[in-house]
Design an enzyme around this catalytic site. Sequence first.
Site, PDB file in Angstrom:
ATOM      1  N   LYS A  83       0.830  -1.197   0.000  1.00  0.00           N
ATOM      2  CA  LYS A  83       0.000   0.000   0.000  1.00  0.00           C
ATOM      3  C   LYS A  83       0.872   1.258   0.000  1.00  0.00           C
ATOM      4  CE  LYS A  83      -3.432   2.314   2.861  1.00  0.00           C
ATOM      5  NZ  LYS A  83      -4.364   2.251   3.977  1.00  0.00           N
TER       6      LYS A  83
ATOM      7  N   HIS B  48      -5.705 -33.309  17.795  1.00  0.00           N
ATOM      8  CA  HIS B  48      -4.606 -34.161  18.250  1.00  0.00           C
ATOM      9  C   HIS B  48      -3.438 -33.340  18.766  1.00  0.00           C
ATOM     10  CE1 HIS B  48      -6.459 -37.888  16.867  1.00  0.00           C
ATOM     11  NE2 HIS B  48      -7.000 -37.098  15.953  1.00  0.00           N
TER      12      HIS B  48
ATOM     13  N   LYS C 240       9.446  -0.978  14.081  1.00  0.00           N
ATOM     14  CA  LYS C 240      10.024  -0.654  12.767  1.00  0.00           C
ATOM     15  C   LYS C 240      11.149   0.363  12.936  1.00  0.00           C
ATOM     16  CE  LYS C 240       5.735  -0.979  10.037  1.00  0.00           C
ATOM     17  NZ  LYS C 240       4.788  -0.223   9.235  1.00  0.00           N
TER      18      LYS C 240
ATOM     19  N   GLU D 274      -4.757  -6.695  14.780  1.00  0.00           N
ATOM     20  CA  GLU D 274      -4.223  -5.382  14.405  1.00  0.00           C
ATOM     21  C   GLU D 274      -5.334  -4.325  14.496  1.00  0.00           C
ATOM     22  OE1 GLU D 274      -0.656  -4.729  11.491  1.00  0.00           O
ATOM     23  OE2 GLU D 274      -2.440  -4.221  10.348  1.00  0.00           O
TER      24      GLU D 274
ATOM     25  N   GLU E 248      10.546  -4.629   4.475  1.00  0.00           N
ATOM     26  CA  GLU E 248      10.620  -6.056   4.116  1.00  0.00           C
ATOM     27  C   GLU E 248      10.287  -6.238   2.629  1.00  0.00           C
ATOM     28  OE1 GLU E 248       9.013  -4.782   6.683  1.00  0.00           O
ATOM     29  OE2 GLU E 248       9.176  -6.062   8.471  1.00  0.00           O
TER      30      GLU E 248
ATOM     31  N   GLY F 134      -4.863  -1.791   5.110  1.00  0.00           N
ATOM     32  CA  GLY F 134      -4.074  -2.927   4.610  1.00  0.00           C
ATOM     33  C   GLY F 134      -4.761  -4.257   4.871  1.00  0.00           C
ATOM     34  N   ARG F 135      -5.246  -4.441   6.090  1.00  0.00           N
ATOM     35  CA  ARG F 135      -5.840  -5.741   6.452  1.00  0.00           C
ATOM     36  C   ARG F 135      -7.250  -5.911   5.902  1.00  0.00           C
ATOM     37  NH1 ARG F 135      -4.655  -2.443  10.515  1.00  0.00           N
ATOM     38  NH2 ARG F 135      -6.286  -1.582  11.840  1.00  0.00           N
TER      39      ARG F 135
HETATM   40  O1  F6P Z   1       3.203  -3.033   9.744  1.00  0.00           O
HETATM   41  C1  F6P Z   1       1.841  -3.181   9.629  1.00  0.00           C
HETATM   42  C2  F6P Z   1       1.355  -2.813   8.268  1.00  0.00           C
HETATM   43  O2  F6P Z   1       1.299  -1.446   8.143  1.00  0.00           O
HETATM   44  C3  F6P Z   1       0.010  -3.465   8.002  1.00  0.00           C
HETATM   45  O3  F6P Z   1      -1.040  -2.750   8.507  1.00  0.00           O
HETATM   46  C4  F6P Z   1       0.035  -3.588   6.531  1.00  0.00           C
HETATM   47  O4  F6P Z   1      -0.918  -4.505   6.089  1.00  0.00           O
HETATM   48  C5  F6P Z   1       1.451  -4.042   6.309  1.00  0.00           C
HETATM   49  O5  F6P Z   1       2.211  -3.323   7.255  1.00  0.00           O
HETATM   50  C6  F6P Z   1       2.010  -3.853   4.938  1.00  0.00           C
HETATM   51  O6  F6P Z   1       1.983  -2.522   4.546  1.00  0.00           O
HETATM   52  P1  F6P Z   1       2.165  -2.109   3.047  1.00  0.00           P
HETATM   53  O7  F6P Z   1       1.063  -2.709   2.259  1.00  0.00           O
HETATM   54  O8  F6P Z   1       2.128  -0.620   3.037  1.00  0.00           O
HETATM   55  O9  F6P Z   1       3.497  -2.638   2.578  1.00  0.00           O
END
Ligand code: F6P
Length: 550
Positions: free
Chosen positions: A211, A390, A514, A359, A217, A273-274
């Site tokens: 987003k 199990h 972060k 979240e 990452e 995002g979620r």
């Molecule tokens: O670190 C949490 C977050 O901001 C989430 O809310 C989001 O889904 C994810 O990181 C990834 O963010 P982006 O889509 O901006 O890479």
Amino acid sequence: MNADGRTRLNQTPEWTALAKHREELGEVRLRELFAADPGRGTGYTLRVGDLHLDYSKHLVTDETLRLLHALAAATDVFGLRDAMFRGEKINVTEDRAVLHTALRAPRDAVIEVDGENVVPAVHAVLDKMAGFAERVRFGEWTGHTGKRIKSIVNIGIGGSDLGPAMAYEVLRSFTDRDLTVRFVSNVDGADLHEATRDLDPAETLFIIASKTFTTIETITNATSARDWLLTELKAGQDAVAKHFVALSTNAGKVSEFGIDTANMFEFWDWVGGRYSYDSAIGLSLMIAIGPDRFREMLDGFHLVDEHFRTAPAESNVPLLLGLLGVWYGNFHDAQSHAVLPYSHYLSKFTAYLQQLDMESNGKYVGRDGQEVDWQTGPVVWGTPGTNGQHAYYQLIHQGTKLIPADFIGFAEPVAELSDGLKAQHDLLMANFFAQTQALAFGKTPDEVRAEGVPEELVPHKTFKGNHPTTTILARELTPSVLGQLIALYEHKVFVQGAVWNIDSFDQWGVELGKVLAKRVEPALTEGADVPGLDASTTALVAKYRELRGR
Ligand code: F6P
């Protein structure tokens, strides 16, 4: 009193009435509730779309439900719901509208943000995604060397990974089996390595899903993927255009990365995002299942949106699920909530819900900026049911914790299975029904004795029961049913956030880690002195460097 002038939640008469009711109910037994009401098994059920929902095995009476609905009214859950659907900026800390519901609205709907109807843009992106997905599926979109794309690698994390990765698993039997679709999220290089080690770069398309397009990452993995592709193909920068597309709200950063914005699929800051896998973030899924199936899924979402928006409180399923969670979290001190699907295809479903729920509602500060003094979101956990039986079901049955659980199952096995494998379905579902029965009604000491069990073992073989569960049953697992299930949980989370008076749509709690990671990294790589590093972390970093021979 809240900072916004409202009475504190736990001082409202509705809350106090629930607390009193809880005391009066005491250790109410499900056995007694069922004995007292022979119609409970059919009466305590609701339906939405294809989902049949049984809530009879909950520690509730008609009075409990009446009081919970009174709490929902007092906290104006439906008022906030309407504000969300109208596009008001109910994400107060980020000053944003919350309009994932617009992502699945029909073409002719009108939903405005800042005076602009967002629905045409939503459908323009869906159409662009559909065009692209078909070109990939039919082999018209080729790589740099002219080869057909056979492998898709989605690189994203959190909401830009969990949704499509989960849905791809759920809908595997609807996917084009000639395509390999993989999801890379972890910044651990092993993730990308395993995802690409057997792929032909000439046939691989990377979808960079972010987003913000700043998530470290994702950008790190995307950069490594680009290096891998260009090195393996012995190609120049121009190869990127045929092998990389972006899903983002940030065109500037996408183009800075080297992806042509013509190959960017857009979404908007009013999609959290979620809450985003039904936006452009679902492109990998759409390529896998095709645009028609994707649209069926969106229709499933929309069906439950409409139900949540219009159904009266008494038959409103997300409202009920949200209130049951409040009942256990706030009046029984339950700390967690298990989601236990009886479908192999739902193996990533609970992991997806963890982000959606935790979240969203893992907050100790209310919308008014004041600390809450009531429990908010539970720990959400679970894996497919029979495997759990199990492993950890022992604790649910005979442990010391109250763990409300959702059981999700299907009447039909997936159509693709052989007849022999389909025949296993009744056994799977026999377990499904047996577990909620055992959890609810247990086994009394007398029942154990009647089986001839020696007296010293009777306490060990007794099941107290009274473990509350919701059963969600549908005929079959289709794209529409998946959309219905996800919208159901989205709105359940919404209801709880509204009752608890928290902003379910921000996520400030992920920021500190972060920032600190960025600060600590030079200490690992260069042994740099990081000001303000605590003694424990300093010693651990030194140990890490020693172990790495630095
Ligand atoms: O670190 C949490 C977050 O901001 C989430 O809310 C989001 O889904 C994810 O990181 C990834 O963010 P982006 O889509 O901006 O890479």
